[in-house]
Design a protein around this motif. Sequence first.
Motif: not given
Length: 344
Positions: A274-293
Amino acid sequence: MQGSPSSARPGPRNLITDVPGLRVGQAQDAAARTGVTVILPDQRAVCACDVRGGAPGTRETDALAPENLVEAVDAVVLSGGSVYGLAAADGVTAWLGARGRGYALAASPQVPTSPVIPAAILFDLANGGDKAWGETPPYRALGMAAVASASEAFEQGTAGAGHGAMAGALKGGVGSASVVSGDGMTVGALVAVNCWGSVTAPGGRSFWAAPYEIDGEFGGLGAAGLKAAPDDWGLSKAPAGGRNTTIACVATDVALTPAQAKRFAVMAQDGLARAIRPVHAPFDGDVVFALSTGRQACPEPCDYTVARLGALAADCLARAVARAAYAATPWPGSDVRCWRDLTD
């Protein structure tokens, strides 16, 4: 029971640290134009990870799979420096281990604890900073400095893991945002934006994330300027500019299992789209962590709650991306272009 959508608001800081039980520490090396961000839970926290980029650099992510032994982590590290930056997690591990924090393999002072520190890195090696560090890259020391400084308040923009980052053709950085639902669930996001794609629509200053903005938190320009022709990416990096990656962490105070946290991370990735165009390309290293306290029980039906949390996290992460570029400032002595330099 869903709270009133109109009553959902950012937390008091509008940062990921609005999630009870979280602090953030950052450190940077201005000469090298790089840095480290550490998300530090007060107690061990359930964690999951979702990788969408084609060129990721990570540590300990396999251990987070729901079928594996690890059910909680001691910190999450985001770092510049590409492969060198993974050493930041070594510094955090040493700092926490020296304080007795981590997974206890045996109840003996002769057996140190084993802190579990997943990490992800972005590429900032070609940004003009002094990288002539020989055999002593700064990342282990930066990791220790960052975790030691952890607090509820932290800087956005050209700081921490985003110090050396570029958001397409504009200066990138660290951004964060939060939301508290009408029924009291807190979700937060923190991101280091070093994307290949653009965070703004072609021909103007409007952030792609504009529909999700709250209270003018990244300029208040609205969504009227959002338009793009097919294959028109605006202020993205040049095709040969394969120096990218957006790395993030989303968090909630709702108790989640590892499998539920994984779904939370998967849904949160939509915030990058929703915020970046384009994203998740072959030369991106996009990673999202999720935490629950885990500060509050998961309201029933829990699967529905997880879906709500994922939707809130995606919007929150989109806002955090825009806030990173909005707050970014040039490196001292540089002429790097920032969002504030744009004109309509």
